[in-house]
Design a protein around this motif. Structure first.
Motif, PDB file in Angstrom:
ATOM      1  N   SER A   1       0.828  -1.203   0.000  1.00  0.00           N
ATOM      2  CA  SER A   1       0.000   0.000   0.000  1.00  0.00           C
ATOM      3  C   SER A   1       0.861   1.250   0.000  1.00  0.00           C
ATOM      4  N   LEU A   2       1.910   1.227   0.834  1.00  0.00           N
ATOM      5  CA  LEU A   2       2.800   2.385   0.919  1.00  0.00           C
ATOM      6  C   LEU A   2       3.502   2.632  -0.413  1.00  0.00           C
ATOM      7  N   LEU A   3       3.970   1.562  -1.057  1.00  0.00           N
ATOM      8  CA  LEU A   3       4.633   1.705  -2.352  1.00  0.00           C
ATOM      9  C   LEU A   3       3.665   2.234  -3.407  1.00  0.00           C
ATOM     10  N   ASP A   4       2.415   1.750  -3.386  1.00  0.00           N
ATOM     11  CA  ASP A   4       1.427   2.230  -4.352  1.00  0.00           C
ATOM     12  C   ASP A   4       1.077   3.691  -4.100  1.00  0.00           C
ATOM     13  N   LEU A   5       1.006   4.089  -2.829  1.00  0.00           N
ATOM     14  CA  LEU A   5       0.739   5.496  -2.521  1.00  0.00           C
ATOM     15  C   LEU A   5       1.877   6.384  -3.024  1.00  0.00           C
ATOM     16  N   GLY A   6       3.102   5.882  -2.900  1.00  0.00           N
ATOM     17  CA  GLY A   6       4.245   6.659  -3.373  1.00  0.00           C
ATOM     18  C   GLY A   6       4.260   6.865  -4.877  1.00  0.00           C
ATOM     19  N   LYS A   7       3.531   6.025  -5.605  1.00  0.00           N
ATOM     20  CA  LYS A   7       3.477   6.155  -7.068  1.00  0.00           C
ATOM     21  C   LYS A   7       2.344   7.069  -7.542  1.00  0.00           C
ATOM     22  N   VAL A   8       1.466   7.481  -6.607  1.00  0.00           N
ATOM     23  CA  VAL A   8       0.324   8.312  -6.995  1.00  0.00           C
ATOM     24  C   VAL A   8       0.813   9.699  -7.396  1.00  0.00           C
ATOM     25  N   ASP A   9       0.325  10.190  -8.522  1.00  0.00           N
ATOM     26  CA  ASP A   9       0.656  11.537  -8.982  1.00  0.00           C
ATOM     27  C   ASP A   9      -0.189  12.536  -8.201  1.00  0.00           C
ATOM     28  N   PRO A  10       0.441  13.429  -7.394  1.00  0.00           N
ATOM     29  CA  PRO A  10      -0.361  14.388  -6.624  1.00  0.00           C
ATOM     30  C   PRO A  10      -0.973  15.487  -7.472  1.00  0.00           C
ATOM     31  N   GLY A  11      -0.559  15.557  -8.739  1.00  0.00           N
ATOM     32  CA  GLY A  11      -1.103  16.588  -9.619  1.00  0.00           C
ATOM     33  C   GLY A  11      -0.225  17.813  -9.729  1.00  0.00           C
ATOM     34  N   PHE A  12       0.922  17.811  -9.016  1.00  0.00           N
ATOM     35  CA  PHE A  12       1.844  18.949  -9.064  1.00  0.00           C
ATOM     36  C   PHE A  12       3.267  18.437  -8.922  1.00  0.00           C
TER      37      PHE A  12
END
Length: 821
Positions: free
Chosen positions: A456-467
């Motif tokens: 989950s942590l690794l997948d969250l780190g791959k999320v594009d925050p949009g900026f």
């Protein structure tokens, strides 16, 4: 007296002999002490933190009767604030509460006392402290009349720490005047030393009344008169014998009546949450899971210790038999073995105490910034005693087994039995195998849970925050009331012009709120040409920004244009830029540029204007990386200059290196303004996943500990089995058995135990991981990859742990083995 001296002498002799035995078997002693320390220390540290954060009663009078009253809306995940008029209706119409109070936190700048100082404060209704049941320690409480603006100065009550650290515990502090945000406030009291409210990681240093909000800005009604402005939190005290369910039912009825009375507002529901639960929030389930995980570590440690002691008991069986044959009584042998167990327990307990103290400091440092009361964590003596007793009783119980089995009729058989260590009964062998299977199963559960959180942590780190989050530093400014709206616009314009010309600065802008800052403002909006009830208007997260904001943050412009100088001019056409999600949800594939919407927020008495959509930008994560994108809209600051802005600066250098320069730029315009909340966008992104990282890290640590303990336990069992079967293996080799077959036989025994434990653990994990589904992102609680990789890794280590003693078994010399005694 003689008997006492003899007993004391015997005790000293037993302890000396026990110490020699443990020195002789230093490896065993070290592993046993480490096992005890891990079990005691980890459990004490985690339970002490959970107790401080979640289990310990709140420091208020009868805290079980305190509840948080929250409005709800279908489809809204965020907390919805309460408007002051709605609060007054709740307070007037209910029959279930002794009292209700509103509050919100705010930033204040203290001037006139040397260097301008930033303080965290709370704006509250006058009855807050009476609702909580905690009066001031010095001075007086607020009075009801002080909820309305009266006279020139507003009352304030100081925290004990502010009074002590800033004012030197001045006994004459009551009655003194302080200047906060350019306004005079009169000190009326000081709270007790242990008081804290709201209960949060950053303590509140002062309180003032809601009269602070009851002032008009630019001719518009004060926010306390706006029914649609939901910005306050509510805490209430239940009347005696009134349950939460009863209060929930009545408050739902009251809110239903308000929905009918004010149909222009979006209909809302009501939720009552005990204050103790509201304080912990979303971390509650995660903390309970960590508590369960560390409990499993204690069970694994006890099982491992039991196995070590059982294995050692097997090797000492002949020694015990010899001592019994030479006249030693069973009590003498029990006393001797108790002395060894006592030394192990003392060393393990002392190491566990040190590990617990260090663990509490580590947990405090790693915990999410919004986890309240964790700084109050200290070693919980009751938990320390309980876990130590469990571990010590385990060591004593399994440590004295050889003495309990040293029966006279068995001496001949034991003395005539070959083998270095004596005999091992079938029942004891089964017990040791059962303990290994149990250890492996528990380790499997922990490792699967840790693996799911890590994914989950690794997948969250791959999320594009949009900026683009790199090389951007931000800081807040809280302009005092002496800045009117035109002066605010002029101040930020001058500041940004100076900052943009600073060497090392690529671009700069200002905004409220910042992405992922949890300071969002939501409002409903009207769409031109689409008549609908006001209560059915769609909702948008509103951002107030300056020019170059999207360029500075790296937010892509998808269509239309950004804001320009003409949009900042007096009398300019009201404009708005919307996000991709808002465009998709509201305009359904149509080109929104040129369309008009009316967000329900204005900065003057003329009401909300229709705004022309001039652009569409990419989505920016506003409510967390794991949350879906929400409809967002952006308005120029010059057209809506009412919010405390944060400056964002993209640099060519390390963001921290430019902060002194930015401080000088601000102070060149107003030397009474401190920079607030200096952070990089990288830190905002990191802070947004700190809860998941905290849970994954701790569960991972516990999983690794369980992993290592299981490997050590399996290694010990196989090693002692090899010692027991040395003679048998020598005979097998003498009769022509292949050494590879001997090695395979030993490895097979260890692998079989590990596989059995892994299967049991997988079955349990398949059920238990559903409890942590709400903590996961991007993976399910029965993720196939995790359920495949963890048992493979665990079995691989089990094979390795079995291989080392198996290799030793395969090298047995038949002649030596046949003479082995």
């Amino acid at each position: 007296m003689k008997g006492t001296n003899e007993m004391f002498t015997n005790l000293i002799q037993d302890l000396r002999y026990a110490l020699r035995q443990l020195r002789k078997n230093a490896g065993f002693a070290a592993v046993a002490v480490i096992t005890l320390a891990l079990g005691i220390g980890a459990n004490t540290a985690v339970f002490s933190v959970v107790d401080a954060v979640m289990l310990r009663p709140l420091p208020f009078h009868d805290p079980s009767r305190l509840v948080v009253v929250k409005p709800t809306e279908p489809g809204r995940r965020d907390d919805i604030g309460v408007s002051y008029p709605t609060f007054l209706d709740w307070r007037a119409q209910n029959h279930v509460f002794e009292g209700l109070s509103v509050f919100r936190t705010d930033d204040f700048t203290l001037t006139g006392q040397g260097t301008p100082t930033h303080l965290t404060g709370a704006i509250v209704s006058a009855n807050l402290f009476s609702v909580l049941g905690v009066p001031p320690a010095v001075g007086r409480d607020f009075i009801p009349e002080e909820d309305q603006p009266i006279g020139a100065g507003l009352p304030i009550i100081l925290s004990h720490s502010l009074w002590q650290n800033r004012f030197g515990s001045d006994p004459k502090i009551v009655g003194q005047s302080l200047t906060l945000d350019g306004q005079t406030h009169a000190v009326v009291g000081v709270m007790p030393v242990s008081f804290q409210f709201p209960v949060q990681r950053t303590p509140v240093e002062l309180w003032t009344t809601i009269a602070n909000d009851a002032k008009s800005v630019n001719g518009s009604p004060p926010i306390t008169a706006q029914r649609g402005a939901g910005y306050l939190d509510v805490i209430a005290r239940l009347k005696p014998l009134v349950t939460v369910d009863t209060a929930q039912t009545e408050m739902a009825g009251i809110q239903s009546g308000l929905n009918r009375q004010y149909p222009e507002n979006r209909p809302k529901g009501i939720s009552l949450v005990p204050e103790a639960d509201a304080v912990v929030g979303d971390m509650r389930r995660g903390l309970f899971i960590l508590l369960g995980a560390v409990g499993l570590v204690l069970l694994i440690a006890c099982a491992n210790l039991s196995n070590l002691l059982l294995a050692r008991a097997t090797t000492r069986h002949k020694e015990i038999s010899v001592r019994t044959a030479l006249g030693a009584t069973r009590w003498m042998i029990v006393r001797q073995l108790l002395a060894e167990s006592a030394l192990l327990a003392t060393a393990g307990g002392a190491a566990g105490l040190g590990l617990a103290a260090w663990g509490i400091k580590l947990l405090t440092a790693l915990a999410p910034g919004d986890l309240p009361r964790i700084t109050e964590s200290g070693i919980n003596v009751q938990v320390l005693i309980f876990t130590a007793l469990v571990a010590v009783l385990t060591s004593i119980l399994f440590g004295v087994i050889p003495a309990l089995q040293a029966a006279k009729p068995a001496l001949a058989a034991s003395l005539n039995e070959g083998g270095r260590g004596g005999t091992e009964t079938v029942s004891r062998g089964r017990l040791r195998s059962t303990l290994i299977v149990t250890e492996t199963a528990l380790a499997m559960i922990l490792l699967v849970g840790a693996g799911l959180l890590l994914r989950s942590l690794l997948d969250l780190g791959k999320v594009d925050p949009g900026f683009a989050k790199d090389h951007v530093v931000t800081f807040g400014l809280d302009l005092p009331d002496r800045y009117g709206q035109p002066q605010r616009v002029a101040f930020y314009r001058s500041l940004l012009e100076q900052v943009r010309t600073t060497p090392g600065v690529r671009s700069a802008s200002a905004a409220f709120p910042l992405p992922l800052s949890a300071d969002g403002v939501k409002t409903s909006f009207e769409i031109e040409g689409r008549p609908m009830k006001r209560s059915e208007y769609p909702v948008t997260a509103l951002h107030i920004i300056d020019r170059d904001y999207f360029h500075t943050l790296g937010v892509p412009l998808l269509s239309g244009r950004e804001f320009n100088l003409q949009d900042d001019a007096a009398g300019a056409m009201p404009v708005v830029i919307i996000s991709e999600t808002l465009a998709r949800q509201v305009f359904h594939g149509e080109d929104p540029v040129g369309r008009r919407i009316k967000p329900g927020i204005s900065s003057g008495s003329s009401g909300e204007p229709m705004r022309v959509v001039v652009g569409v930008v990419g989505d920016v994560k506003a409510e967390g990386l794991a949350a879906p994108s929400i409809p967002e809209s952006y308005v120029p600051y010059a057209q809506l200059p009412f919010a405390p802005m944060s400056v964002v600066v993209r640099t060519d250098m390390a963001p921290g290196n430019i902060v002194p320069t930015l401080t000088r730029e601000v102070q060149s315009l107003d030397d009474a303004l401190p920079l607030l909340n200096i952070k990089t966008l990288d830190e905002y992104v990191s802070d947004s996943i700190v809860g998941t990282r905290f849970e994954a890290l701790l569960l991972g640590i516990f999983g690794v500990l369980a992993f290592l303990l299981t490997a050590v336990g399996l290694y010990g069992v196989i090693s002692y089995t090899v010692v027991q079967r040395t003679r048998e293996m020598g005979i097998r080799i003498a009769l022509g058995a292949d050494r590879i077959a001997i090695l395979g036989m030993v490895v097979r025994d260890g692998t079989l135990l590990a596989c059995t434990g892994a299967l049991v653990g997988l079955a349990a994990a398949f059920i238990l991981t559903r409890l942590m589904a709400s903590l996961l992102f991007g993976v399910g609680p029965t993720d196939p990859l995790t359920f495949l990789c963890v048992p493979v890794a665990l079995i691989a280590v089990a094979v390795l742990a079995s291989y080392v003693p198996a290799r030793r078994a395969a090298k047995v010399d038949p002649m030596v083995a046949l003479r082995y005694e």
